[in-house]
Design a protein around this motif. Structure first.
Motif, short mmCIF file in Angstrom:
data_model
loop_
_atom_site.label_atom_id
_atom_site.label_comp_id
_atom_site.label_asym_id
_atom_site.label_seq_id
_atom_site.Cartn_x
_atom_site.Cartn_y
_atom_site.Cartn_z
N ASN A 9 -4.71 -26.02 7.94
CA ASN A 9 -4.17 -24.74 8.42
C ASN A 9 -2.92 -24.93 9.24
OD1 ASN A 9 -7.34 -23.91 8.27
ND2 ASN A 9 -5.98 -22.16 7.96
N SER A 10 -2.10 -23.89 9.23
CA SER A 10 -0.98 -23.80 10.17
C SER A 10 -1.40 -22.81 11.25
CB SER A 10 0.27 -23.29 9.46
OG SER A 10 0.85 -24.33 8.71
N VAL A 17 -3.98 -17.73 13.13
CA VAL A 17 -3.57 -18.07 11.76
C VAL A 17 -2.59 -17.06 11.19
CG1 VAL A 17 -5.63 -19.42 11.17
CG2 VAL A 17 -5.63 -16.93 10.77
N THR A 18 -2.34 -15.98 11.91
CA THR A 18 -1.39 -14.96 11.43
C THR A 18 -0.57 -14.46 12.61
OG1 THR A 18 -2.94 -13.15 11.83
CG2 THR A 18 -2.97 -14.10 9.62
N GLY A 42 -10.18 -18.47 -0.32
CA GLY A 42 -11.02 -17.28 -0.35
C GLY A 42 -10.24 -16.11 -0.95
N TRP A 43 -10.97 -15.13 -1.45
CA TRP A 43 -10.27 -14.02 -2.13
C TRP A 43 -9.39 -13.22 -1.18
CZ3 TRP A 43 -10.63 -8.98 -0.77
CH2 TRP A 43 -11.75 -8.57 -0.04
N THR A 45 -7.63 -14.37 1.39
CA THR A 45 -6.39 -15.13 1.50
C THR A 45 -5.55 -14.97 0.23
OG1 THR A 45 -7.32 -16.73 3.03
CG2 THR A 45 -5.45 -17.48 1.72
N SER A 82 -12.94 -18.63 -4.26
CA SER A 82 -14.27 -18.08 -4.03
C SER A 82 -14.17 -16.56 -4.13
CB SER A 82 -14.75 -18.49 -2.63
OG SER A 82 -16.01 -17.90 -2.38
N ASP A 83 -14.94 -15.99 -5.05
CA ASP A 83 -14.84 -14.54 -5.27
C ASP A 83 -16.13 -13.98 -5.86
OD1 ASP A 83 -13.80 -12.00 -5.42
OD2 ASP A 83 -12.63 -12.36 -7.23
N SER A 84 -17.20 -14.04 -5.08
CA SER A 84 -18.49 -13.56 -5.60
C SER A 84 -18.49 -12.05 -5.83
CB SER A 84 -19.62 -13.95 -4.65
OG SER A 84 -19.54 -13.22 -3.44
N ARG A 134 -23.97 -14.75 -1.78
CA ARG A 134 -22.67 -15.40 -1.54
C ARG A 134 -22.72 -16.77 -2.17
NH1 ARG A 134 -20.09 -11.36 1.86
NH2 ARG A 134 -18.30 -12.08 0.70
N TYR A 137 -21.73 -23.12 -1.12
CA TYR A 137 -20.60 -24.05 -1.25
C TYR A 137 -21.04 -25.51 -1.43
CZ TYR A 137 -17.86 -19.99 -0.08
OH TYR A 137 -17.30 -18.72 -0.11
N THR A 157 -7.08 -21.62 3.29
CA THR A 157 -7.76 -20.34 3.49
C THR A 157 -7.87 -20.00 4.97
OG1 THR A 157 -9.61 -19.10 2.52
CG2 THR A 157 -10.16 -21.22 3.55
N GLY A 158 -8.46 -18.85 5.26
CA GLY A 158 -8.52 -18.36 6.62
C GLY A 158 -9.83 -18.71 7.33
N PRO A 159 -10.06 -18.09 8.51
CA PRO A 159 -11.21 -18.45 9.34
C PRO A 159 -12.58 -18.24 8.68
CG PRO A 159 -9.64 -17.07 10.56
CD PRO A 159 -9.18 -17.10 9.14
N THR A 160 -12.73 -17.24 7.80
CA THR A 160 -14.07 -16.93 7.27
C THR A 160 -14.60 -18.05 6.38
OG1 THR A 160 -13.39 -14.63 7.25
CG2 THR A 160 -15.45 -15.15 6.13
N1 LIG Z 1 -2.34 -19.99 8.85
C1 LIG Z 1 -2.95 -20.51 7.80
O1 LIG Z 1 -2.95 -21.73 7.60
C2 LIG Z 1 -3.64 -19.61 6.84
C3 LIG Z 1 -4.12 -20.15 5.63
C4 LIG Z 1 -4.77 -19.29 4.77
C5 LIG Z 1 -4.97 -17.97 5.10
N2 LIG Z 1 -4.48 -17.48 6.27
C6 LIG Z 1 -4.67 -16.07 6.64
O2 LIG Z 1 -6.06 -15.87 6.85
C7 LIG Z 1 -6.37 -14.50 6.54
C8 LIG Z 1 -7.57 -14.47 5.62
O3 LIG Z 1 -8.66 -15.12 6.22
P1 LIG Z 1 -10.13 -14.55 6.09
O4 LIG Z 1 -10.98 -15.40 6.96
O5 LIG Z 1 -10.12 -13.08 6.32
O6 LIG Z 1 -10.44 -14.74 4.56
P2 LIG Z 1 -10.76 -16.01 3.65
O7 LIG Z 1 -10.56 -17.30 4.33
O8 LIG Z 1 -10.01 -15.76 2.40
O9 LIG Z 1 -12.30 -15.92 3.48
C9 LIG Z 1 -12.90 -15.02 2.60
C10 LIG Z 1 -13.89 -15.79 1.78
O10 LIG Z 1 -14.95 -16.21 2.61
C11 LIG Z 1 -16.11 -16.23 1.85
N3 LIG Z 1 -17.29 -16.08 2.71
C12 LIG Z 1 -18.16 -17.08 2.98
N4 LIG Z 1 -19.12 -16.66 3.77
C13 LIG Z 1 -18.88 -15.37 4.03
C14 LIG Z 1 -19.54 -14.39 4.79
N5 LIG Z 1 -20.66 -14.66 5.44
N6 LIG Z 1 -19.00 -13.16 4.85
C15 LIG Z 1 -17.86 -12.88 4.21
N7 LIG Z 1 -17.19 -13.78 3.43
C16 LIG Z 1 -17.71 -15.00 3.36
C17 LIG Z 1 -15.96 -15.09 0.87
O11 LIG Z 1 -16.66 -15.49 -0.27
P3 LIG Z 1 -17.11 -14.51 -1.45
O12 LIG Z 1 -16.55 -13.16 -1.20
O13 LIG Z 1 -16.60 -15.19 -2.64
O14 LIG Z 1 -18.60 -14.52 -1.41
C18 LIG Z 1 -14.46 -14.99 0.64
O15 LIG Z 1 -14.07 -15.60 -0.57
C19 LIG Z 1 -5.16 -13.91 5.90
O16 LIG Z 1 -4.49 -13.10 6.83
C20 LIG Z 1 -4.30 -15.12 5.55
O17 LIG Z 1 -2.93 -14.83 5.56
C21 LIG Z 1 -3.82 -18.28 7.14
#
Ligand SMILES: NC(=O)c1ccc[n+]([C@@H]2O[C@H](COP(=O)([O-])OP(=O)(O)OC[C@H]3O[C@@H](n4cnc5c(N)ncnc54)[C@H](OP(=O)(O)O)[C@@H]3O)[C@@H](O)[C@H]2O)c1
Length: 223
Positions: A9-10, A17-18, A42-43, A45, A82-84, A134, A137, A157-160
């Protein structure tokens, strides 16, 4: 066998992360230095990436339904998404078209809709089914290694998704490109929601100052 998983990550110095201008060139230069066989995304991201960098997804063409020739050549990394919930229905061709993507592999679960699975079949996307609701993994990563010979996975990907992987003990290394910002309130922090039962002990593998006041930190997780 589980592949080696590197979380990459950055982040701003306060862990966001944003909300700041990520030096994307540095982010991907460091990512590429690990020579991953697959990027795991993740979907959310993936969708955010389309919105941020393209505005609108390119139109799908008949050619996009076929596996590209590059899918049969070693060298480029797979994009494993990942896109369930089938949220990228109609959008996966955007990633298949990327010059630096070998092909798309989708991780889904046993409750993923038949409609989405039909879409994957009709476009010749490989997919892995693991987990009930879900994605499981641990199982999915084993299958990624067995079926696609993926030995090194880099998460993009992001925090989730990163959080789910760490909580399940599936991350071996953490790579952070620290970017010279303090982010405003309201931006998600990388480890904000992390729910560990015990501390994870890390060992520093590398620290390097990069151009533009960036620092790369690379840790391995000891337990
Ligand atoms: N700065 C960086 O390095 C960096 C890198 C990447 C992304 N980002 C930023 O991070 C943000 C997105 O991060 P995010 O955390 O919202 O999304 P995310 O990392 O894309 O995570 C979503 C994924 O988590 C999975 N997941 C696993 N367990 C889960 C649970 N209990 N509940 C919900 N989902 C679960 C989902 O899987 P399923 O739906 O497939 O089941 C889904 O595919 C964006 O703003 C992006 O720009 C930053």
């Amino acid at each position: 066998m589980k592949p080696r998983v590197i979380m990459h990550n950055s982040v701003s110095i306060d862990g966001s992360v944003t909300g700041f201008d990520i030096d994307i060139a540095a982010h991907y230069a460091v990512a590429g230095s690990f020579r991953p066989d697959a990027h795991l995304i993740g979907w959310i991201t993936a969708k955010t990436g389309i919105e941020t960098y393209m505005g609108e997804a390119a139109k799908e063409e008949a050619e996009d339904h076929k596996k590209p020739a590059k899918a049969f050549e070693k060298g480029l990394p797979y994009f494993v998404i990942s896109d369930s919930l089938g949220k990228l229905h109609g959008l996966l061709h955007v990633f298949r078209k990327f010059e630096h993507c070998r092909d798309v592999i989708v991780m889904i679960s046993r409750t993923t809709s038949d409609n989405y699975i039909d879409y994957l079949h009709s476009r010749n996307y490989d997919y892995i089914v693991a987990g009930e609701k879900r994605v499981d993994y641990a199982q999915a990563l084993e299958e990624l290694n067995r079926r696609f010979e993926v030995e090194t996975v880099l998460t993009d990907t992001g925090p989730t998704l990163n959080g789910a992987l760490i909580e399940h003990g599936l991350v071996d290394e953490i790579s952070l490109v620290i970017q010279p910002y303090l982010a405003m309130k309201g931006n998600p922090r990388l480890f904000e929601e992390l729910d560990l039962r015990s501390n994870a002990k890390l060992r520093l593998q590398k620290s390097e100052t990069l151009e533009g006041s960036l620092v790369h930190l690379h840790y391995s997780i000891e337990v």
